[in-house]
Design an enzyme around this catalytic site. Structure first.
Site, PDB file in Angstrom:
ATOM      1  N   LYS A 145       0.817  -1.211   0.000  1.00  0.00           N
ATOM      2  CA  LYS A 145       0.000   0.000   0.000  1.00  0.00           C
ATOM      3  C   LYS A 145       0.857   1.270   0.000  1.00  0.00           C
ATOM      4  O   LYS A 145       0.599   2.202  -0.772  1.00  0.00           O
ATOM      5  CB  LYS A 145      -0.907  -0.030   1.232  1.00  0.00           C
ATOM      6  CG  LYS A 145      -1.813   1.149   1.366  1.00  0.00           C
ATOM      7  CD  LYS A 145      -2.513   1.110   2.706  1.00  0.00           C
ATOM      8  CE  LYS A 145      -1.514   1.262   3.825  1.00  0.00           C
ATOM      9  NZ  LYS A 145      -2.148   1.332   5.154  1.00  0.00           N
ATOM     10  N   THR A 146       1.874   1.265   0.861  1.00  0.00           N
ATOM     11  CA  THR A 146       2.730   2.445   0.944  1.00  0.00           C
ATOM     12  C   THR A 146       3.388   2.728  -0.397  1.00  0.00           C
ATOM     13  O   THR A 146       3.460   3.879  -0.843  1.00  0.00           O
ATOM     14  CB  THR A 146       3.826   2.228   2.008  1.00  0.00           C
ATOM     15  OG1 THR A 146       3.191   1.735   3.191  1.00  0.00           O
ATOM     16  CG2 THR A 146       4.547   3.510   2.309  1.00  0.00           C
ATOM     17  N   ASP A 184      -4.229   8.108   4.007  1.00  0.00           N
ATOM     18  CA  ASP A 184      -3.857   6.737   4.346  1.00  0.00           C
ATOM     19  C   ASP A 184      -4.546   6.340   5.649  1.00  0.00           C
ATOM     20  O   ASP A 184      -4.974   7.201   6.421  1.00  0.00           O
ATOM     21  CB  ASP A 184      -2.336   6.643   4.487  1.00  0.00           C
ATOM     22  CG  ASP A 184      -1.868   5.197   4.528  1.00  0.00           C
ATOM     23  OD1 ASP A 184      -2.668   4.307   4.171  1.00  0.00           O
ATOM     24  OD2 ASP A 184      -0.710   4.960   4.920  1.00  0.00           O
ATOM     25  N   GLU A 185      -4.623   5.057   5.926  1.00  0.00           N
ATOM     26  CA  GLU A 185      -5.259   4.524   7.144  1.00  0.00           C
ATOM     27  C   GLU A 185      -6.665   5.111   7.311  1.00  0.00           C
ATOM     28  O   GLU A 185      -7.051   5.537   8.397  1.00  0.00           O
ATOM     29  CB  GLU A 185      -4.404   4.822   8.394  1.00  0.00           C
ATOM     30  CG  GLU A 185      -2.951   4.394   8.303  1.00  0.00           C
ATOM     31  CD  GLU A 185      -2.735   2.886   8.397  1.00  0.00           C
ATOM     32  OE1 GLU A 185      -3.736   2.138   8.421  1.00  0.00           O
ATOM     33  OE2 GLU A 185      -1.564   2.472   8.412  1.00  0.00           O
ATOM     34  N   GLN A 245      -8.123  -3.610   9.867  1.00  0.00           N
ATOM     35  CA  GLN A 245      -7.054  -3.067  10.696  1.00  0.00           C
ATOM     36  C   GLN A 245      -7.485  -1.808  11.441  1.00  0.00           C
ATOM     37  O   GLN A 245      -6.659  -1.000  11.852  1.00  0.00           O
ATOM     38  CB  GLN A 245      -5.811  -2.780   9.839  1.00  0.00           C
ATOM     39  CG  GLN A 245      -5.199  -4.040   9.268  1.00  0.00           C
ATOM     40  CD  GLN A 245      -3.928  -3.765   8.495  1.00  0.00           C
ATOM     41  OE1 GLN A 245      -2.976  -3.244   9.028  1.00  0.00           O
ATOM     42  NE2 GLN A 245      -3.924  -4.118   7.219  1.00  0.00           N
ATOM     43  N   ARG A 303       2.153  -8.249  11.099  1.00  0.00           N
ATOM     44  CA  ARG A 303       3.409  -7.489  10.999  1.00  0.00           C
ATOM     45  C   ARG A 303       4.568  -8.421  10.698  1.00  0.00           C
ATOM     46  O   ARG A 303       5.643  -7.991  10.314  1.00  0.00           O
ATOM     47  CB  ARG A 303       3.737  -6.749  12.313  1.00  0.00           C
ATOM     48  CG  ARG A 303       2.748  -5.701  12.828  1.00  0.00           C
ATOM     49  CD  ARG A 303       2.365  -4.702  11.815  1.00  0.00           C
ATOM     50  NE  ARG A 303       1.144  -5.120  11.139  1.00  0.00           N
ATOM     51  CZ  ARG A 303       0.714  -4.599  10.007  1.00  0.00           C
ATOM     52  NH1 ARG A 303       1.401  -3.652   9.410  1.00  0.00           N
ATOM     53  NH2 ARG A 303      -0.395  -5.024   9.442  1.00  0.00           N
TER      54      ARG A 303
END
Length: 704
Positions: free
Chosen positions: A31-32, A214-215, A245, A598
């Site tokens: 995503k980043t 984002d997020e 998330q 993670r």
DNA sequence: CTGAAATTTTTTTTT
DNA sequence: AAAATTTCAG
């Protein structure tokens, strides 16, 4: 050419230029990278960097994003920051319309708590019935929903709401008299500015022609409104996130923002990124099985792309000491096998769990870093120095003023301050103004008047320097306020504090060189928005210790998740007596999901049979989540595993000058250590002033 | 007024 | 157990 490495779906997200776009990105889906490349693609297609605004969840993420964009060789200049930083910029720029002065202070939890206590008191209410912490929580919830005092007053139909409205009103009044805002105000004031001043809304919409957030699953209502206002003219919004998330519901995050994106922008393009490039299939299967127990979610696949790796290990241990020891030993093994400590992390549900880990890491001489940046700014000596700086920028900041007026002690005590405050409120002037006029206050005798005069002139002296660089001023204030001397006379006990202040001044110096137009106002407003992960330095060669919340957005080769027990994860507070039980349990499950995902190659989960909670050793129950992973749980080995032995077979060794803690005498420093194996003796000078000779095997000293 | 001692309260996560 | 707050002695 540089876009070659992107997958098809990533490509679709990157090259979608105009119009609303929602990227539903699972963990490890790149995503980043998509966001970074998308910024590059926008610029390639002719958009000026100046017209791009990207919003990240933390300052750290913003820094990294800036570097990534820069590394792609695109022109710099895009605005990349958190929501809160953006709001500070907007409010400072349009201060007049926002009805605030641009030198406003940003109040943190501690400051807020002082204000709310004052507010409850001013309303003649009892803090026992109207708990300050609860009131702050309620007010925060209201602010996140953009409900102001007037609206609450209008809607309040029961005693509690009516009282809350009064407290809320008084609280806001106290903040506004201090020219201060809290975190929620930053968002709320920006949202209402955009709503009430269409001119500003248009201006900002033209400036930020492309908005990326984002997020997005963790945005609250206020942030949603701000985003909507900013793109109202062009609808060029790109939101990225993953509903699975979402872990900040308790802070007002509204998962509906991402779930209902298509309702808000019916013409939206939706891209799903379901491939996972991060974790091995074992880890992903566990994560997938766990999250599928959540009822309230959209189906989503986790498609593994990496080859199968080692099994996910769930181990049961006796207690938290052995748990920590087991983690430390495993870290050592991995490190001996060549794994990098930078790429290892331990996650836990609550910060208090870090202490035992820390001791185990020290005992085993493993470098570690606890990811808790805000703690630094919470230290007394730091807050004292910052208090002075805040007063210089914003003399109305009564919280800061009260903090420094008698720090270091200069004979201006409670009685004196109360008299000056009384005078101030009687004449409708601020505390600082009242101090300036102290000579004319009849109730004060000669001595306090003189002391106040000295203090006032001290502050006025400093004030002449506020336009210059921050670090030299901070240094000067530290010396001339007497703070430095107060720490120096403590001798050895003040060394840590002096060291911390040095670190602060160093970071201020760094700010001075890195910022185009450094100013004290800007510096103070920036550090107020500092977050935990902002302090994390991956290149330090140390294992990272952090909460599951802080782990969001990061990845590590080897991950340990400890304390997966009922009451801890899910936390007992999520079994709240009131409503929404299931919702809260699901959020805890998502938190565990975030932790698991993670891990790139190895995941160790542990659960202790006994745990010391608030000083009491309690029997635990394994977390129900453990059974949802579909993995066999390893029971503790009977007899003598390495982890169980460390307490018995090795008597600790100490060296002179080492810090130790004793159960009754508290902190002390080792003077002499006489190594006689089992009968070793240690001589410690405790902070209480007494010096003791102790048998190591009975003393129960813990190394600091 | 100051610093220490005693007492009470609070115990999740944080921009 | 630790932090915050109040009380107490000098």
């Amino acid at each position: 050419m540089r876009y070659d490495q992107l997958t098809d779906s990533q490509r679709r997200a990157v090259f979608h230029i105009e119009g609303p776009l929602l990227v539903l990105a699972g963990p490890g889906s790149g995503k980043t990278r998509v966001i970074t490349y998308r910024i590059a693609a926008l610029i390639d297609s002719g958009v000026r960097p100046y017209n791009i605004c990207a919003i990240t969840f933390t300052n750290k993420a913003a820094d990294e994003m800036r570097q990534r964009v820069f590394a792609l060789g695109t022109a710099a200049g895009a605005h990349i920051s958190t929501f809160h930083s953006l709001c500070v910029r907007i409010l400072r720029r349009y201060a007049a319309q926002a009805e605030i002065r641009s030198n406003f202070s940003i109040y943190n939890k501690t400051d807020q708590s002082r204000c709310i206590k004052q507010a409850v008191k001013d309303c003649n209410l009892d803090t026992a019935n109207f708990r300050p912490a609860r009131m702050l929580d309620a007010i925060s919830t209201l602010k996140n929903k953009l409900i102001d005092v007037a609206q609450l007053k209008a809607d309040a139909d029961d005693f509690f709401s009516q009282t809350l409205a009064k407290i809320y009103g008084r609280y806001q009044q106290i903040l506004s008299e201090a020219n201060a805002v809290d975190f929620d105000d930053l968002l709320m004031r920006t949202a209402s500015l955009l709503q009430n001043c269409s001119g500003i809304c248009t201006e900002l919409g033209e400036r930020f022609k492309f908005l990326l957030i984002d997020e997005y699953q963790d945005t609250n209502h206020a942030q949603y409104k701000i985003a909507k206002a900013l793109v109202s003219q062009h609808s060029n919004i790109c939101a990225t996130g993953d509903p699975d998330q979402s872990i900040y519901r308790w802070r007002g995050a509204d998962i509906r923002n991402i779930l209902a994106f298509e309702n808000d922008w019916p013409e939206a393009t939706i891209v799903k990124l379901e491939e996972n490039f991060r974790s091995t299939p074992n880890i992903l299967e566990a994560a997938d099985r766990l999250i599928s127990f959540n009822e309230n979610r959209k189906q989503k696949k986790l498609i593994a792309t990496r080859p199968q790796g080692s099994d996910v290990v769930i181990s049961t241990v006796e207690d938290e000491l052995q748990e920590a020891e087991a983690v430390a030993l495993r870290v050592k093994e991995l490190s001996d096998e060549g794994a990098s400590l930078n790429d290892m992390a331990v996650f836990y549900r609550v910060n208090a769990m870090s202490r035992v880990l820390e001791e185990a890491f020290i005992r085993n001489k493993i470098p570690y870093q606890i990811v808790r940046g805000v703690e630094f700014y919470g230290r007394k000596e730091i807050r004292d120095l910052l208090g002075y700086l805040k007063v210089l920028v914003n003399p109305n900041d009564e919280i800061a003023l009260l903090r420094v007026i008698n720090t270091p002690a200069r004979g201006i005590g409670k009685t004196t301050i109360d008299k000056v405050r009384a005078y101030g409120s009687a004449h409708n002037i601020t505390l600082f103004e009242a101090l300036e006029k102290a000579a004319g206050i009849d109730s004060l005798s000669k001595a306090p008047k003189a002391k106040i005069a000295v203090f006032v002139s001290l502050i006025k002296q400093f004030k002449k320097d506020t336009e210059a660089k921050v670090a030299p001023l901070a240094q000067r204030v530290f010396v001339e306020s007497g703070l430095q001397q107060a720490l120096q006379v403590l001798g050895i006990d003040g060394l840590d504090a002096l060291e911390n202040v040095n670190e602060l001044i160093n970071s201020a110096a760094q700010y001075d060189t890195q910022t185009e137009e450094p100013s004290l106002i800007d510096y103070l407003q920036q550090i107020a928005l500092f977050s935990d992960v902002d302090s994390y330095d991956r290149s330090r060669g140390a294992v990272a210790l952090m909460t599951l919340h802080a782990a969001k957005g990061l990845e590590f080769e080897n991950v340990f998740i400890i304390g997966v027990e009922d009451g801890l994860l899910p936390h007992e507070r999520s079994y709240s007596p009131h409503n929404d039980d299931e919702e809260e349990i699901e959020e805890e499950r998502r938190l565990f999901f975030v932790g698991i995902t993670r891990a790139k190659t190895a995941l160790n989960i542990s659960c202790a049979q006994y745990r010391t909670i608030r000083g009491q050793m309690l029997r635990t129950i394994p977390s129900p989540f453990l059974f949802e992973l579909g993995i066999e749980i390893t029971e503790p080995e009977a007899g003598d595993s390495a982890a169980q032995d460390y307490l018995h077979d090795s008597i600790a060794k100490f060296r002179p000058d080492q810090l130790v803690r004793h159960k009754t005498f508290g902190l002390g420093r080792v003077k002499v250590f006489i190594d006689m194996g089992d009968d070793s003796i240690v001589v410690v000078r405790f902070n209480t002033g007494q010096t003791k000779s102790l048998m190591v095997k009975y003393a129960g000293l813990s190394q600091q």
